[in-house]
Design a protein around this motif. Structure first.
Motif, PDB file in Angstrom:
ATOM      1  N   LEU A  94       2.324 -29.105 -10.941  1.00 36.76           N
ATOM      2  CA  LEU A  94       1.197 -29.236 -11.565  1.00 36.76           C
ATOM      3  C   LEU A  94       0.121 -30.179 -10.849  1.00 36.76           C
ATOM      4  CD1 LEU A  94      -1.019 -28.599 -14.404  1.00 36.76           C
ATOM      5  CD2 LEU A  94      -0.363 -30.688 -14.967  1.00 36.76           C
ATOM      6  N   PRO A  96      -2.266 -33.303 -10.735  1.00 39.68           N
ATOM      7  CA  PRO A  96      -2.167 -34.278 -11.619  1.00 39.68           C
ATOM      8  C   PRO A  96      -3.966 -34.548 -11.906  1.00 39.68           C
ATOM      9  CG  PRO A  96      -0.969 -34.708  -9.881  1.00 39.68           C
ATOM     10  CD  PRO A  96      -1.134 -33.793  -9.596  1.00 39.68           C
ATOM     11  N   THR A 100      -5.210 -37.005 -17.197  1.00 40.99           N
ATOM     12  CA  THR A 100      -4.084 -37.950 -17.772  1.00 40.99           C
ATOM     13  C   THR A 100      -3.430 -39.328 -17.556  1.00 40.99           C
ATOM     14  OG1 THR A 100      -3.140 -35.175 -17.130  1.00 40.99           O
ATOM     15  CG2 THR A 100      -1.525 -37.468 -17.085  1.00 40.99           C
ATOM     16  N   ASP A 119       9.712 -40.207 -19.239  1.00 36.02           N
ATOM     17  CA  ASP A 119       8.550 -38.562 -19.288  1.00 36.02           C
ATOM     18  C   ASP A 119       9.164 -37.209 -19.367  1.00 36.02           C
ATOM     19  OD1 ASP A 119       6.330 -37.547 -18.397  1.00 36.02           O
ATOM     20  OD2 ASP A 119       6.129 -38.290 -16.031  1.00 36.02           O
ATOM     21  N   GLY A 121       8.148 -33.223 -18.817  1.00 35.49           N
ATOM     22  CA  GLY A 121       7.631 -32.651 -18.147  1.00 35.49           C
ATOM     23  C   GLY A 121       7.200 -32.746 -16.870  1.00 35.49           C
ATOM     24  N   THR A 122       7.634 -33.896 -15.928  1.00 35.39           N
ATOM     25  CA  THR A 122       7.198 -34.942 -15.499  1.00 35.39           C
ATOM     26  C   THR A 122       6.215 -33.896 -14.051  1.00 35.39           C
ATOM     27  OG1 THR A 122       8.002 -36.434 -14.180  1.00 35.39           O
ATOM     28  CG2 THR A 122       9.018 -34.627 -13.596  1.00 35.39           C
ATOM     29  N   GLY A 123       6.212 -32.501 -13.522  1.00 37.99           N
ATOM     30  CA  GLY A 123       5.659 -32.037 -12.443  1.00 37.99           C
ATOM     31  C   GLY A 123       5.969 -33.061 -11.024  1.00 37.99           C
ATOM     32  N   ALA A 126       3.684 -37.637 -11.865  1.00 38.35           N
ATOM     33  CA  ALA A 126       2.069 -38.422 -12.117  1.00 38.35           C
ATOM     34  C   ALA A 126       2.553 -39.665 -13.198  1.00 38.35           C
ATOM     35  CB  ALA A 126       1.584 -37.385 -11.896  1.00 38.35           C
ATOM     36  N   ILE A 127       2.970 -39.113 -13.622  1.00 35.16           N
ATOM     37  CA  ILE A 127       3.227 -40.268 -15.113  1.00 35.16           C
ATOM     38  C   ILE A 127       4.692 -41.377 -14.769  1.00 35.16           C
ATOM     39  CG2 ILE A 127       3.416 -40.224 -17.530  1.00 35.16           C
ATOM     40  CD1 ILE A 127       2.247 -37.611 -18.086  1.00 35.16           C
ATOM     41  N   ASN A 187       2.967 -34.798 -20.133  1.00 30.13           N
ATOM     42  CA  ASN A 187       1.176 -33.999 -20.578  1.00 30.13           C
ATOM     43  C   ASN A 187       2.900 -32.017 -20.395  1.00 30.13           C
ATOM     44  OD1 ASN A 187      -0.737 -32.891 -19.995  1.00 30.13           O
ATOM     45  ND2 ASN A 187      -0.269 -32.804 -17.629  1.00 30.13           N
ATOM     46  N   PRO A 188       2.423 -31.624 -21.425  1.00 31.87           N
ATOM     47  CA  PRO A 188       3.108 -30.555 -21.415  1.00 31.87           C
ATOM     48  C   PRO A 188       1.617 -29.089 -20.973  1.00 31.87           C
ATOM     49  CG  PRO A 188       3.038 -31.405 -23.815  1.00 31.87           C
ATOM     50  CD  PRO A 188       2.070 -32.362 -23.402  1.00 31.87           C
ATOM     51  N   PRO A 189       2.981 -28.324 -21.079  1.00 25.51           N
ATOM     52  CA  PRO A 189       1.720 -27.275 -20.748  1.00 25.51           C
ATOM     53  C   PRO A 189       1.086 -27.593 -22.812  1.00 25.51           C
ATOM     54  CG  PRO A 189       3.884 -26.500 -20.975  1.00 25.51           C
ATOM     55  CD  PRO A 189       4.524 -27.655 -21.126  1.00 25.51           C
ATOM     56  N   ALA A 210       3.714 -24.924 -16.786  1.00 24.31           N
ATOM     57  CA  ALA A 210       3.278 -26.011 -16.365  1.00 24.31           C
ATOM     58  C   ALA A 210       1.686 -25.509 -17.446  1.00 24.31           C
ATOM     59  CB  ALA A 210       3.276 -26.539 -15.023  1.00 24.31           C
TER      60      ALA A 210
HETATM   61  N1  GLN Z   1       3.236 -35.025 -16.155  1.00 22.42           N
HETATM   62  C1  GLN Z   1       3.040 -34.025 -14.987  1.00 22.42           C
HETATM   63  C2  GLN Z   1       1.154 -34.644 -14.945  1.00 22.42           C
HETATM   64  O1  GLN Z   1       0.769 -35.185 -15.921  1.00 22.42           O
HETATM   65  C3  GLN Z   1       2.841 -32.741 -15.060  1.00 22.42           C
HETATM   66  C4  GLN Z   1       2.223 -31.989 -16.443  1.00 22.42           C
HETATM   67  C5  GLN Z   1       3.134 -30.526 -16.670  1.00 22.42           C
HETATM   68  O2  GLN Z   1       3.013 -29.877 -15.440  1.00 22.42           O
HETATM   69  N2  GLN Z   1       2.362 -29.564 -17.376  1.00 22.42           N
HETATM   70  O3  GLN Z   1       0.684 -34.059 -13.751  1.00 22.42           O
END
Ligand code: GLN
Length: 283
Positions: A94, A96, A100, A119, A121-123, A126-127, A187-189, A210
């Motif tokens: 995703l 950022p 967020t 955290d 689903g960290t992608g 970012a968080i 920050n989930p889908p 995501a």
């Molecule tokens: N945690 C990551 C972000 O906030 C990815 C979140 C996601 O892929 N939904 O950017």
């Protein structure tokens, strides 16, 4: 044909303004040119009437064409700034969003000392990385179900020299076994799977996994909330980003999971965006 900096920016802005709002068009034109020239905005202003060096014109024109085809600026540059950190971004993660940052600020307010933070689903990381940077005594575990996203996150941690984050391949809590945390963030889908926005703008270029989560957008949030209490220490907090219209549903789910002190925070745009709740302090 030779162009001054100013002329190139103006032509690019006009082309971009056909599909993004005028202030964004202007900013995006500047960002593309700054990237190719490796200069900052002050340089563009000071050198507005300079001729662009010939070798840079085809480079910046090719980036502009990619943008005009809809490719996100973050993908063209390969990075995005989040909470003051420059993060590598690829089509596997995703992009950022400023929304967020509300979640990160709320997390940092709850953190004191050597807390364990998860955290989900960290992608890009970012968080997790923003927390690790601003709360260096914390031990952060960042999970993602996507191996390619985790590779990007780990690369970001290395570039930023943040060693207090550990990365783990896990579909939500699946690989965490009996670990417990003081704070769980995610920050989930959360977009409804048939929301037409998924076919528009930057979202078309981001991983669907995501973004979308079942017909009501709450499928993943439901699973996270149901399982979170098992992974929280007594008094630990769960903090979730969600859609602008999901605060009430999320609050109900948190309540049903037995969590307390439920509270919703607003993002910079004034939308209810983050809801948090605490596992009871005494058993
Ligand atoms: N945690 C990551 C972000 O906030 C990815 C979140 C996601 O892929 N939904 O950017």
């Amino acid at each position: 044909m030779s162009h001054t900096v100013q002329q190139w920016l103006q032509t690019a802005r006009q082309q971009l303004a056909q599909f993004v709002p005028p202030d964004e068009a202007s900013m995006e034109a500047q960002i593309l040119l700054m990237h190719v020239l490796s200069v900052n905005r002050a340089w563009l202003i000071a050198h507005a009437t300079d001729n662009l060096t010939d070798m840079f014109i085809p480079k910046v024109e090719s980036l502009l064409q990619r943008r005009l085809q809809g490719e996100p600026v973050a993908h063209i540059l390969g990075s995005r700034e989040f909470f003051g950190l420059v993060l590598k971004v690829t089509p596997d993660t995703l992009i950022p969003r400023p929304d967020t940052e509300t979640l990160v600020e709320a997390a940092l307010e709850k953190i004191n000392g050597r807390m364990r933070v998860l955290d989900l689903g960290t992608g890009t990381g970012a968080i997790a990385l923003a927390i690790a940077k601003h709360a260096p005594a914390c031990e952060v575990v960042a999970v993602d179900a996507s191996a390619s996203a985790l590779a990007v996150a780990a690369e970001n941690a290395a570039t930023l020299q943040l060693s207090n984050v550990q990365f783990l391949a896990s579909n939500w809590f699946a690989a965490l076994h009996a670990s417990k945390f003081d704070l769980i963030v995610s920050n989930p889908p959360y977009i409804e799977s048939n929301d037409p926005h998924l076919q528009q703008g930057d979202l078309r270029f981001e991983p669907m996994s995501a973004l979308a989560s079942g017909v009501d957008g709450l499928q993943d949030i439901r699973q996270i909330i149901a399982q979170a209490p098992d992974y929280l220490h007594a008094g630990g907090w769960l903090m979730l980003e969600h859609g602008y219209n999901q605060a009430e549903a999320v609050q109900q789910l948190l309540h049903a999971a037995g969590l307390q002190q439920i509270q919703t925070l607003h993002d910079l745009g004034g939308n209810p965006r983050v809801t948090l709740a605490q596992r009871q302090t005494t058993e």
